[in-house]
Scaffold this motif. Structure first.
Motif, short mmCIF file in Angstrom:
data_model
loop_
_atom_site.label_atom_id
_atom_site.label_comp_id
_atom_site.label_asym_id
_atom_site.label_seq_id
_atom_site.Cartn_x
_atom_site.Cartn_y
_atom_site.Cartn_z
N TYR A 593 1.00 -15.55 -18.44
CA TYR A 593 0.03 -15.01 -17.48
C TYR A 593 0.75 -14.73 -16.17
O TYR A 593 1.32 -15.64 -15.54
CB TYR A 593 -1.10 -16.01 -17.27
CG TYR A 593 -2.28 -15.50 -16.47
CD1 TYR A 593 -3.44 -15.07 -17.13
CD2 TYR A 593 -2.26 -15.47 -15.09
CE1 TYR A 593 -4.54 -14.62 -16.41
CE2 TYR A 593 -3.36 -15.01 -14.36
CZ TYR A 593 -4.49 -14.59 -15.03
OH TYR A 593 -5.58 -14.15 -14.31
N ALA A 594 0.74 -13.49 -15.71
CA ALA A 594 1.49 -13.10 -14.52
C ALA A 594 0.86 -13.66 -13.25
O ALA A 594 -0.36 -13.72 -13.10
CB ALA A 594 1.56 -11.57 -14.42
N GLY A 595 1.72 -14.06 -12.33
CA GLY A 595 1.26 -14.43 -11.00
C GLY A 595 1.04 -13.19 -10.16
O GLY A 595 0.76 -12.11 -10.67
N TYR A 596 1.17 -13.35 -8.84
CA TYR A 596 0.95 -12.21 -7.93
C TYR A 596 2.06 -11.19 -8.13
O TYR A 596 3.20 -11.38 -7.69
CB TYR A 596 0.90 -12.69 -6.49
CG TYR A 596 0.62 -11.59 -5.49
CD1 TYR A 596 -0.68 -11.30 -5.12
CD2 TYR A 596 1.66 -10.83 -4.95
CE1 TYR A 596 -0.94 -10.28 -4.21
CE2 TYR A 596 1.41 -9.82 -4.04
CZ TYR A 596 0.11 -9.54 -3.67
OH TYR A 596 -0.15 -8.54 -2.79
N ASP A 597 1.74 -10.11 -8.81
CA ASP A 597 2.68 -9.01 -9.08
C ASP A 597 1.83 -7.77 -9.29
O ASP A 597 1.22 -7.59 -10.35
CB ASP A 597 3.52 -9.32 -10.31
CG ASP A 597 4.58 -8.25 -10.59
OD1 ASP A 597 4.43 -7.13 -10.09
OD2 ASP A 597 5.54 -8.55 -11.32
N LYS A 777 4.77 3.14 0.90
CA LYS A 777 6.06 2.78 0.32
C LYS A 777 6.74 1.69 1.14
O LYS A 777 7.49 0.87 0.61
CB LYS A 777 6.98 4.01 0.26
CG LYS A 777 6.59 5.06 -0.75
CD LYS A 777 7.57 6.24 -0.68
CE LYS A 777 7.17 7.35 -1.63
NZ LYS A 777 8.10 8.51 -1.55
N GLU A 778 6.46 1.68 2.45
CA GLU A 778 7.12 0.72 3.33
C GLU A 778 6.41 -0.63 3.37
O GLU A 778 6.96 -1.61 3.89
CB GLU A 778 7.19 1.28 4.76
CG GLU A 778 7.99 2.58 4.86
CD GLU A 778 9.43 2.39 4.41
OE1 GLU A 778 10.03 1.35 4.76
OE2 GLU A 778 9.94 3.28 3.69
N LEU A 779 5.19 -0.70 2.84
CA LEU A 779 4.46 -1.97 2.86
C LEU A 779 5.15 -2.99 1.96
O LEU A 779 5.56 -2.69 0.85
CB LEU A 779 3.02 -1.77 2.38
CG LEU A 779 2.09 -0.99 3.30
CD1 LEU A 779 0.74 -0.78 2.62
CD2 LEU A 779 1.92 -1.70 4.64
N ALA A 780 5.26 -4.22 2.46
CA ALA A 780 5.83 -5.31 1.66
C ALA A 780 4.73 -5.88 0.78
O ALA A 780 3.75 -6.43 1.27
CB ALA A 780 6.39 -6.40 2.58
N LEU A 781 4.88 -5.72 -0.53
CA LEU A 781 3.81 -6.10 -1.46
C LEU A 781 4.24 -7.15 -2.47
O LEU A 781 3.50 -7.45 -3.40
CB LEU A 781 3.31 -4.85 -2.19
CG LEU A 781 2.67 -3.77 -1.31
CD1 LEU A 781 2.41 -2.51 -2.13
CD2 LEU A 781 1.37 -4.27 -0.69
N ASP A 782 5.43 -7.71 -2.32
CA ASP A 782 5.92 -8.66 -3.31
C ASP A 782 5.16 -9.98 -3.29
O ASP A 782 5.02 -10.64 -4.31
CB ASP A 782 7.41 -8.95 -3.09
CG ASP A 782 8.28 -7.76 -3.47
OD1 ASP A 782 7.77 -6.87 -4.18
OD2 ASP A 782 9.45 -7.71 -3.03
N ARG A 783 4.70 -10.39 -2.12
CA ARG A 783 3.97 -11.65 -1.98
C ARG A 783 2.63 -11.39 -1.32
O ARG A 783 2.45 -10.38 -0.63
CB ARG A 783 4.78 -12.65 -1.13
CG ARG A 783 6.12 -13.03 -1.73
CD ARG A 783 6.83 -14.02 -0.82
NE ARG A 783 8.17 -14.32 -1.30
CZ ARG A 783 8.64 -15.56 -1.48
NH1 ARG A 783 7.86 -16.59 -1.23
NH2 ARG A 783 9.86 -15.76 -1.89
#
Length: 822
Positions: A593-597, A777-783
């Motif tokens: 089950y994937a986490g925040y991604d 595109k510039e938004l940080a979305l990894d976390r």
């Protein structure tokens, strides 16, 4: 007076709900934020009635120091917006100077003033330097700073202290886990004394926080070590470590320097240390009632000039405890504003100065931020939830009794002591038991945590509720399951997230509290001031002393399974791992089950959960507690190649509907309750308050087709789950909250739920020419929440509503700089 009816309302709410006497659909129970009479209400419904004169300071004051002559206070504001150093004149009781710092320029906690009063030092946190100011008795003038290392190194100066002769400045290097000895004549670092490191190589370390000097010894509180390090200042070496308790933070010495007082923020105690032997000789228990869980959060201390009284700033309880230093007994309590975070006493012992991190809260903002027309007077949360200084005359015995009674009314602890700490009494099973240990008709709890939506964004078009359809972004065509669940089961339109952002949101959602570390450090991370995101198991520093909901389940012997919450960032299916410092998840965490991604769709998450669930059903081993992260309603804005915001929210909606449908068609439906809530509500407008959010409950025991206008919050939902599971409250906040008893009934309605397919295509993808695609595109979305919330909110609004439709003014926002629309 106008205050009494409001207090009475809260007491009626607690008594009525706990006694299951209130009626669903009754009147609203007020709104959060500042009130017209100068009081306030926090999102978890505690009252704020601060004593004394209230002076506005700035964004989250954490540090305070008194000039040698006692006339001036220097205060460090350390929020996520504009930080500042403030000069306060105690004679005129006014702020006479403010020196602002915009990100990435920073301050954090530490302030020291030389014995002659002519120079001021302030820690610059993530800038890895000490700021230096000349003070001429009227104003401060900044001069060249003292550098401590490379700009991006792990240093982070925090607390400061200065030697009695003014020759040496001591700086607690929070991330370096060391103390710097600085020659004030040359502004050079003489030495660095390292503290004892933790056994684990990946540990963040003890995190030195505050310092005080007693003779030849320097005492350093360990924010993450649960103790005090003792350093020989002459030999510049570590002598020993004194264990005290969780999150040792504020320090204070008796006037004769024979006793050291240590605030233990997650232990809710103050340790008393004999400085001749360095042994703990006493403990002050700050728990507000017998058997109380954590939540008082003592984090700052001051001692009266005669040494007879200790003043303790309880950040969680919004009060100052007045303690007899001879007996270590609490004489009484003084009410403050929201989260007192620093305290000093005047030289004559007649006045207290208390800095309150969040003032009276945020509340409505008639001049809210408009991304299309930035203005310097726009009301962002950084300027709305303004920290304050309470100037309080030290009370006599009669006044202290009155103050103490007020604190009890504010926090509701009388009712808690009578009703929430008693043992089981009622042997009749209820869907939601009235006390911990009473039997429940429900055996399985499924808890779904989503990301960042307000009530109006999703459910503002439901006519039965208190909504504003003009603010709807993701209406019935996109979220048919959210709507159907709210209308089929119970509509909760006065429910609030206790958190402000995801950093504290996932802590509130799983522990019913965000510790002092989380509340003081997330602003630096969110404002790009050189602090890492470690708030979801990334380090041990953010964790409450007794852990999170699944740890309580483990201690109670319950079976549990966690899906995506507190996962190791960047671990992916089929090898998703728990975060390195998330305890009790090994063997209880789904690797598929994937986490925040945001590159993984919620449909894939539900596929993974459904495969496990069906196997559990086949074996008859469905866990008692299941916690699921369902994050894609966060959206990826208009980043090309990702699903559009509407498609991502529709994906999230269908995933939610599928979960409820699968459970409702299974053999365990008769004994199950599903709770659904956003971790926070920062990403959008709401006409009531930006903390108001989407709260849903589905169960055969939920009353069908009713509207419950009662004021609930994150901790109310947790309290309901705890009662069902037979778990004690995790903090004082869920202990004092009103569980959702009146939304339930004891006769089940077993009709299964049928998931609805959104009209919105789940496959719609952002194109290169999408609205503000380049910005996306510039938004940080990894976390969670790495993306700038104001930019993300503006993109979502215009992408859904149209580029020329003015964005409404949100009640609160969580960034500080104005925006320019393309």
């Amino acid at each position: 007076m106008a205050r009494e009816p409001r207090r009475s309302i809260l007491v009626v709410l607690l008594v009525g709900v706990l006694g299951a006497c209130a009626v669903v659909g009754s009147a609203f129970f007020g709104r959060v934020g500042p009130q017209p009479d100068g009081t306030g209400v926090t999102p978890n419904h505690w009252l704020l009635t601060p004593a004394g004169l209230q002076v506005e300071l700035g964004d989250r004051p954490l540090g305070i120091a008194t000039a040698p002559d006692g006339r001036y206070l220097v205060i460090s504001n350390n929020g996520q917006g504009e930080q500042s150093l403030v000069l306060f004149d105690t004679t005129t009781q006014k702020v006479i100077q403010t020196i602002p710092y915009s990100s990435p320029e920073a301050l954090f906690l530490g302030i020291a003033i030389t014995p002659d009063g002519r120079r001021v030092y302030a820690s610059a946190g993530g800038n890895n330097k000490i700021r230096v100011y000349d003070f001429d008795g009227r104003a401060m003038a900044e001069r060249a700073p003292i550098p401590l290392g490379e700009a991006k190194a792990r240093i982070y100066p925090a607390g400061l202290a200065i030697s009695p002769d003014g020759a040496v400045l001591y700086a607690a290097l929070n991330l370096e886990n060391a103390v710097a000895f600085i020659d004030t004549a040359t502004s050079r670092v003489r030495a660095r004394v390292r503290l004892a490191l933790a056994a684990r190589a990946d540990s963040i370390g003890p995190l030195p926080y505050a310092l005080v000097q007693a003779g030849e010894k320097l005492y350093v509180s360990e924010w993450n070590g649960g103790g005090v390090s003792v350093i020989d200042v002459g030999q510049q070496r570590l002598l020993q470590r004194i264990p005290t308790g969780g999150h040792a933070s504020g320090l204070a010495l008796s006037p004769d320097r024979t006793r050291l007082f240590v605030a233990n923020a997650t232990r809710d105690t103050v340790s008393v240390v004999d400085t001749s032997t360095d042994a703990v000789v006493g403990t002050v228990d700050l728990s507000p009632y017998p058997g109380a869980p954590m939540g008082s959060m003592p984090n700052a201390l001051a001692v009266a000039p005669d040494g007879n009284t200790l003043y303790v700033a309880n950040g969680g309880n919004n009060d100052v405890a007045v303690v007899d230093t001879a007996t270590f007994r609490i004489r009484g309590l003084i009410p403050t504003a929201w989260f007192p975070s620093a305290i000093v006493v005047s030289r004559d012992g007649q006045s207290l100065y208390v800095a309150n991190m969040k003032g009276l809260g945020a509340g409505p903002n008639p001049r809210g931020p408009n991304p299309e027309r930035p203005a310097p007077t726009a009301q962002y949360i950084g300027s709305m939830a303004r920290g304050t200084l309470s100037v309080i005359a030290v009370p006599n015995a009669a006044s202290l009794r009155t103050y103490t009674t007020q604190v009890v009314k504010n926090n509701g602890f009388d009712e808690t002591q009578k009703s929430l700490t008693q043992g089981p009494r009622d042997t009749t099973p209820h869907a939601v038991p009235r006390r911990v240990g009473d039997p429940s008709l429900i055996r399985h709890v499924i808890y779904i945590i989503k990301e960042n939506r307000t009530y109006d964004q999703v459910l503002g078009d439901v006519p039965q509720g208190d909504g504003d359809r003009n603010l709807v972004l993701f209406g019935r065509d996109i979220t048919p399951n959210h709507h159907a669940l709210a209308e089929t089961f119970v509509l909760l339109d006065n429910c609030y997230a206790d958190a402000e952002v995801s950093a504290d949101g996932h802590n509130w959602s799983t522990a019913a509290v965000a510790t002092d570390y989380v509340q003081k450090m997330w602003p630096a991370n969110y404002s790009n001031r050189n602090r890492a995101y470690d708030f979801q198991g990334g380090s041990s520093a953010s964790a409450p002393l007794r852990g999170y909901l699944w740890e309580y389940a483990a201690r109670a012997g319950l079976t549990y399974r966690v899906y995506g919450e507190f996962f190791a960032f960047r671990s992916k299916p089929p090898a998703v791992e728990p975060a390195p410092f998330a305890n009790a998840l090994a063997g209880h965490f789904s690797p598929t089950y994937a986490g925040y991604d945001l590159s993984i769709r919620d449909q894939a998450r539900v596929d993974a959960w459904e495969a496990e669930f069906e196997e559990f059903v086949r074996r008859g081993t469905v866990p008692t507690l299941m916690i699921l992260s369902l994050p894609n309603d966060h959206t990826a804005a208009t980043r090309p190649g990702y699903p559009t915001p509407k498609a991502m929210v529709a994906d999230n909606d269908l995933a939610l509907g599928r979960i409820v449908q699968t459970v409702s068609r299974s053999p365990i439906w008769r004994e199950t309750a599903i709770f659904i809530m956003e971790d926070d509500a920062q990403d959008g407008p709401d006409h009531v308050d930006a903390h108001r959010t989407v709260c849903l409950v589905a169960s055969p025991y939920v009353r069908r087709g009713v509207v419950d206008h009662r004021m609930y919050s994150t901790v109310s939902m947790l309290r309901t789950m705890e009662l069902i599971l037979g778990l004690p409250p995790m903090s004082q906040f869920d202990a004092a909250s009103a569980p959702m008893i009146t939304a339930f009934q004891d006769t089940p309605t077993l009709t299964p739920y049928e998931a609805l397919k959104p009209n919105q295509s789940l496959g719609e993808v952002n194109q290169e020419n999408a609205y503000r695609a380049e910005d996306s595109k510039e938004l940080a979305l990894d976390r969670p929440d790495e993306a700038d919330a104001q930019i993300l909110n503006a993109i979502l609004w215009h992408a859904v509503k149209g580029a020329h439709v003015p964005m409404p003014r949100p009640k609160t926002a969580f960034r500080s700089h104005p925006l320019q629309d393309d």
